[in-house]
Write a protein that holds these residues in place. Structure first.
Motif, PDB file in Angstrom:
ATOM      1  N   HIS A 168       0.840  -1.205   0.000  1.00 35.87           N
ATOM      2  CA  HIS A 168       0.000   0.000   0.000  1.00 35.87           C
ATOM      3  C   HIS A 168       0.872   1.250   0.000  1.00 35.87           C
ATOM      4  CE1 HIS A 168      -2.973   2.980   1.077  1.00 35.87           C
ATOM      5  NE2 HIS A 168      -3.904   2.092   0.749  1.00 35.87           N
ATOM      6  N   PRO A 169       0.574   2.232  -0.861  1.00 33.17           N
ATOM      7  CA  PRO A 169       1.392   3.454  -0.952  1.00 33.17           C
ATOM      8  C   PRO A 169       1.552   4.182   0.390  1.00 33.17           C
ATOM      9  CG  PRO A 169      -0.142   3.354  -2.782  1.00 33.17           C
ATOM     10  CD  PRO A 169      -0.496   2.221  -1.866  1.00 33.17           C
ATOM     11  N   ASP A 170       0.529   4.164   1.223  1.00 34.64           N
ATOM     12  CA  ASP A 170       0.605   4.848   2.522  1.00 34.64           C
ATOM     13  C   ASP A 170       1.494   4.118   3.524  1.00 34.64           C
ATOM     14  OD1 ASP A 170      -1.115   6.711   1.487  1.00 34.64           O
ATOM     15  OD2 ASP A 170      -2.894   5.913   2.496  1.00 34.64           O
ATOM     16  N   LYS A 171       1.827   2.867   3.251  1.00 40.81           N
ATOM     17  CA  LYS A 171       2.638   2.070   4.176  1.00 40.81           C
ATOM     18  C   LYS A 171       4.124   2.071   3.807  1.00 40.81           C
ATOM     19  CE  LYS A 171      -0.936   0.543   6.488  1.00 40.81           C
ATOM     20  NZ  LYS A 171      -1.176   0.906   7.867  1.00 40.81           N
ATOM     21  N   GLN A 172       4.507   2.808   2.763  1.00 42.04           N
ATOM     22  CA  GLN A 172       5.900   2.826   2.320  1.00 42.04           C
ATOM     23  C   GLN A 172       6.710   3.832   3.142  1.00 42.04           C
ATOM     24  OE1 GLN A 172       6.669   0.387   0.103  1.00 42.04           O
ATOM     25  NE2 GLN A 172       4.494  -0.047   0.340  1.00 42.04           N
ATOM     26  N   SER A 173       7.943   3.466   3.452  1.00 39.72           N
ATOM     27  CA  SER A 173       8.793   4.381   4.231  1.00 39.72           C
ATOM     28  C   SER A 173       9.284   5.516   3.330  1.00 39.72           C
ATOM     29  CB  SER A 173       9.974   3.631   4.844  1.00 39.72           C
ATOM     30  OG  SER A 173      10.831   3.162   3.832  1.00 39.72           O
ATOM     31  N   ALA A 174       9.613   6.623   3.949  1.00 40.38           N
ATOM     32  CA  ALA A 174      10.013   7.832   3.222  1.00 40.38           C
ATOM     33  C   ALA A 174      11.352   7.684   2.512  1.00 40.38           C
ATOM     34  CB  ALA A 174      10.050   9.015   4.175  1.00 40.38           C
ATOM     35  N   ASP A 175      12.194   6.766   2.967  1.00 39.09           N
ATOM     36  CA  ASP A 175      13.528   6.631   2.380  1.00 39.09           C
ATOM     37  C   ASP A 175      13.598   5.654   1.200  1.00 39.09           C
ATOM     38  OD1 ASP A 175      13.109   4.413   3.949  1.00 39.09           O
ATOM     39  OD2 ASP A 175      15.146   4.340   4.755  1.00 39.09           O
ATOM     40  N   VAL A 176      12.449   5.185   0.712  1.00 38.23           N
ATOM     41  CA  VAL A 176      12.426   4.291  -0.445  1.00 38.23           C
ATOM     42  C   VAL A 176      12.687   5.125  -1.702  1.00 38.23           C
ATOM     43  CG1 VAL A 176      10.950   2.774  -1.836  1.00 38.23           C
ATOM     44  CG2 VAL A 176      10.822   2.678   0.648  1.00 38.23           C
ATOM     45  N   PRO A 177      13.647   4.704  -2.547  1.00 35.08           N
ATOM     46  CA  PRO A 177      13.932   5.442  -3.784  1.00 35.08           C
ATOM     47  C   PRO A 177      12.679   5.565  -4.663  1.00 35.08           C
ATOM     48  CG  PRO A 177      15.584   3.744  -3.409  1.00 35.08           C
ATOM     49  CD  PRO A 177      14.516   3.540  -2.383  1.00 35.08           C
ATOM     50  N   ALA A 178      12.599   6.645  -5.419  1.00 35.65           N
ATOM     51  CA  ALA A 178      11.422   6.961  -6.235  1.00 35.65           C
ATOM     52  C   ALA A 178      11.057   5.828  -7.204  1.00 35.65           C
ATOM     53  CB  ALA A 178      11.642   8.263  -6.995  1.00 35.65           C
TER      54      ALA A 178
END
Length: 150
Positions: A40-50
């Protein structure tokens, strides 16, 4: 959701969910929920590359599509039927194409029939005529493709 276009058959929706056609609706739902939370997009961490984030969002969309098809009994049945027909055309050669209008209608049995060259019959009920495009002979291994519209 209709699958008359046939485009949905191209994807392995069971594979996307890590499921099997024999899995129950409950098992399918559990597999969907597990994957939906993971991607889920809302569950992804902020440091994941684009680029990885984009791939995960695309994966989530596929997981959601798979559930929309397999989580509904009618669309799952349609998908399974189309998958089976696709398998048959790959493993069993189609002997002939027959227009539905060229088949005989049997009022007693309420079905369309067509004689096979072996002497057997191809039989198609009224309901099957709307859903099925491949029919096996009741005696031999030959298959015909039913053409519904000219």
């Amino acid at each position: 959701m209709t699958m008359a276009s046939g485009s949905l058959v191209q994807k392995d929706w069971y594979g996307i969910l890590g499921a099997n056609p024999t899995d129950s609706l409950t098992e399918l739902k559990q597999k969907y929920q597990k994957l939906a939370i993971l991607y889920h997009p809302d569950k992804q961490s902020a440091d994941v590359p684009a680029e990885e984030l984009k791939a995960r969002v695309q994966r989530f969309i596929e997981i959601d599509q798979a559930w929309k098809i397999l989580g509904n009994e009618e669309t799952k049945k349609d998908y399974d039927l189309q998958q089976r027909e696709s398998e048959l055309t790959k493993t069993w050669p189609v002997d002939a194409q027959v227009h539905l209008k060229d088949m005989s209608w049997d009022n007693d049995e309420e079905c369309h029939t067509f004689l096979c060259r072996c002497g057997g019959r191809y039989t198609l009920s009224k309901n099957e005529a709307e859903e099925v495009s491949l029919v096996c002979c009741d005696t031999c291994s030959l298959i015909i493709e039913i053409i519904k519209y000219s």
